[in-house]
Design a protein around this motif. Structure first.
Motif, PDB file in Angstrom:
ATOM      1  N   ILE A 102      44.800  44.572  30.258  1.00 40.10           N
ATOM      2  CA  ILE A 102      45.424  43.269  30.510  1.00 40.10           C
ATOM      3  C   ILE A 102      45.592  42.504  29.200  1.00 40.10           C
ATOM      4  O   ILE A 102      46.633  41.891  28.947  1.00 40.10           O
ATOM      5  CB  ILE A 102      44.579  42.450  31.528  1.00 40.10           C
ATOM      6  CG1 ILE A 102      44.626  43.114  32.898  1.00 40.10           C
ATOM      7  CG2 ILE A 102      45.037  41.010  31.606  1.00 40.10           C
ATOM      8  CD1 ILE A 102      45.991  43.149  33.538  1.00 40.10           C
ATOM      9  N   TYR A 103      44.571  42.537  28.361  1.00 37.06           N
ATOM     10  CA  TYR A 103      44.621  41.879  27.054  1.00 37.06           C
ATOM     11  C   TYR A 103      45.788  42.437  26.235  1.00 37.06           C
ATOM     12  O   TYR A 103      46.594  41.697  25.680  1.00 37.06           O
ATOM     13  CB  TYR A 103      43.288  42.119  26.337  1.00 37.06           C
ATOM     14  CG  TYR A 103      43.052  41.291  25.116  1.00 37.06           C
ATOM     15  CD1 TYR A 103      42.375  40.092  25.193  1.00 37.06           C
ATOM     16  CD2 TYR A 103      43.474  41.718  23.862  1.00 37.06           C
ATOM     17  CE1 TYR A 103      42.127  39.335  24.066  1.00 37.06           C
ATOM     18  CE2 TYR A 103      43.246  40.971  22.733  1.00 37.06           C
ATOM     19  CZ  TYR A 103      42.566  39.779  22.839  1.00 37.06           C
ATOM     20  OH  TYR A 103      42.344  39.025  21.725  1.00 37.06           O
ATOM     21  N   ASN A 104      45.875  43.755  26.189  1.00 41.36           N
ATOM     22  CA  ASN A 104      46.930  44.424  25.433  1.00 41.36           C
ATOM     23  C   ASN A 104      48.306  44.091  26.003  1.00 41.36           C
ATOM     24  O   ASN A 104      49.239  43.789  25.265  1.00 41.36           O
ATOM     25  CB  ASN A 104      46.700  45.935  25.435  1.00 41.36           C
ATOM     26  CG  ASN A 104      47.708  46.690  24.601  1.00 41.36           C
ATOM     27  OD1 ASN A 104      48.357  46.147  23.724  1.00 41.36           O
ATOM     28  ND2 ASN A 104      47.840  47.963  24.885  1.00 41.36           N
ATOM     29  N   TYR A 105      48.433  44.137  27.323  1.00 43.47           N
ATOM     30  CA  TYR A 105      49.732  43.906  27.958  1.00 43.47           C
ATOM     31  C   TYR A 105      50.282  42.514  27.633  1.00 43.47           C
ATOM     32  O   TYR A 105      51.462  42.371  27.301  1.00 43.47           O
ATOM     33  CB  TYR A 105      49.626  44.085  29.476  1.00 43.47           C
ATOM     34  CG  TYR A 105      50.915  43.780  30.187  1.00 43.47           C
ATOM     35  CD1 TYR A 105      51.982  44.657  30.126  1.00 43.47           C
ATOM     36  CD2 TYR A 105      51.070  42.599  30.898  1.00 43.47           C
ATOM     37  CE1 TYR A 105      53.181  44.367  30.755  1.00 43.47           C
ATOM     38  CE2 TYR A 105      52.255  42.308  31.533  1.00 43.47           C
ATOM     39  CZ  TYR A 105      53.311  43.198  31.455  1.00 43.47           C
ATOM     40  OH  TYR A 105      54.495  42.904  32.073  1.00 43.47           O
ATOM     41  N   ALA A 106      49.447  41.500  27.729  1.00 43.40           N
ATOM     42  CA  ALA A 106      49.923  40.132  27.490  1.00 43.40           C
ATOM     43  C   ALA A 106      50.389  39.961  26.049  1.00 43.40           C
ATOM     44  O   ALA A 106      51.452  39.372  25.799  1.00 43.40           O
ATOM     45  CB  ALA A 106      48.822  39.131  27.810  1.00 43.40           C
ATOM     46  N   VAL A 107      49.640  40.476  25.106  1.00 39.78           N
ATOM     47  CA  VAL A 107      50.027  40.324  23.702  1.00 39.78           C
ATOM     48  C   VAL A 107      51.284  41.147  23.398  1.00 39.78           C
ATOM     49  O   VAL A 107      52.191  40.675  22.708  1.00 39.78           O
ATOM     50  CB  VAL A 107      48.862  40.720  22.770  1.00 39.78           C
ATOM     51  CG1 VAL A 107      49.289  40.690  21.321  1.00 39.78           C
ATOM     52  CG2 VAL A 107      47.682  39.787  22.975  1.00 39.78           C
ATOM     53  N   GLN A 108      51.348  42.367  23.919  1.00 32.46           N
ATOM     54  CA  GLN A 108      52.531  43.203  23.686  1.00 32.46           C
ATOM     55  C   GLN A 108      53.786  42.548  24.271  1.00 32.46           C
ATOM     56  O   GLN A 108      54.862  42.612  23.676  1.00 32.46           O
ATOM     57  CB  GLN A 108      52.344  44.596  24.301  1.00 32.46           C
ATOM     58  CG  GLN A 108      51.275  45.424  23.654  1.00 32.46           C
ATOM     59  CD  GLN A 108      51.675  46.025  22.322  1.00 32.46           C
ATOM     60  OE1 GLN A 108      52.787  45.884  21.859  1.00 32.46           O
ATOM     61  NE2 GLN A 108      50.737  46.717  21.701  1.00 32.46           N
ATOM     62  N   LYS A 109      53.647  41.933  25.436  1.00 32.01           N
ATOM     63  CA  LYS A 109      54.794  41.279  26.065  1.00 32.01           C
ATOM     64  C   LYS A 109      55.297  40.127  25.211  1.00 32.01           C
ATOM     65  O   LYS A 109      56.505  39.944  25.041  1.00 32.01           O
ATOM     66  CB  LYS A 109      54.406  40.775  27.455  1.00 32.01           C
ATOM     67  CG  LYS A 109      55.566  40.234  28.234  1.00 32.01           C
ATOM     68  CD  LYS A 109      55.182  39.925  29.655  1.00 32.01           C
ATOM     69  CE  LYS A 109      56.378  39.374  30.416  1.00 32.01           C
ATOM     70  NZ  LYS A 109      56.029  39.044  31.781  1.00 32.01           N
ATOM     71  N   MET A 110      54.386  39.345  24.648  1.00 32.50           N
ATOM     72  CA  MET A 110      54.800  38.238  23.795  1.00 32.50           C
ATOM     73  C   MET A 110      55.371  38.734  22.469  1.00 32.50           C
ATOM     74  O   MET A 110      56.278  38.119  21.919  1.00 32.50           O
ATOM     75  CB  MET A 110      53.621  37.286  23.536  1.00 32.50           C
ATOM     76  CG  MET A 110      53.267  36.447  24.738  1.00 32.50           C
ATOM     77  SD  MET A 110      54.605  35.352  25.256  1.00 32.50           S
ATOM     78  CE  MET A 110      55.332  36.225  26.606  1.00 32.50           C
TER      79      MET A 110
END
Length: 165
Positions: A102-110
């Protein structure tokens, strides 16, 4: 280190994008991963302090709270029943793996949405090790972090001190 100050041309162009992405990440982490975060913008970078799950119901209900909100729940139920259960069954590692995703997904999306501020988003994160290229995006947190933060190893330190004599 990408240092930017209020009023310079970088902030006029990218400051609102940085703030939007910071608040998006913090809300996404809390909503989908129950990751508490005390994040902020400082010198044009995203700095955070995250609180991952420690194995108790208290952490699920109040993620990121430094103080204890319910003493009975925290000291009696979580401490003696729930936390030992999560540790002994291996569920704690499974939850940690999920939170890292989840941490990775949010940062990658931004980083995909705002490619002009990738270094500012990732360089100062506490969880930069969780930002890995893969199905969510191309950004590598370790590479960006090590581009700006370098540490001297023991061998270089010994060699440097020896040359000073």
């Amino acid at each position: 280190m990408p240092n930017h100050y209020w009023g310079d041309s970088w902030f006029k162009k990218n400051g609102s994008d940085l703030n939007k992405s910071i608040y998006y990440c913090m809300r996404f982490w809390k909503k989908w991963g129950r990751i508490g975060s005390h994040g902020k913008e400082k010198y044009g970078t995203f700095r955070d302090h995250t609180y991952f799950f420690r194995g108790g119901i208290h952490d699920l209900i109040w993620p990121g709270y430094v103080g204890i909100q319910n003493k009975f729940l925290y000291w009696k139920i979580d401490q003696y029943i729930i936390r030992p259960f999560f540790k002994r069954t291996g569920l704690l590692k499974l939850v940690w793996w999920y939170q890292e995703q989840i941490y990775n997904y949010a940062v990658q999306k931004m980083c995909k949405k705002y490619p002009n501020i990738v270094d500012e988003l990732v360089a100062d994160l506490d969880g930069y090790k969780f930002i890995k290229p893969g199905i969510f995006g191309y950004v590598d947190g370790k590479a960006i972090h090590h581009k700006y933060w370098t540490t001297v190893g023991k061998e270089e330190e010994i060699l440097f001190n020896h040359k000073q004599r």
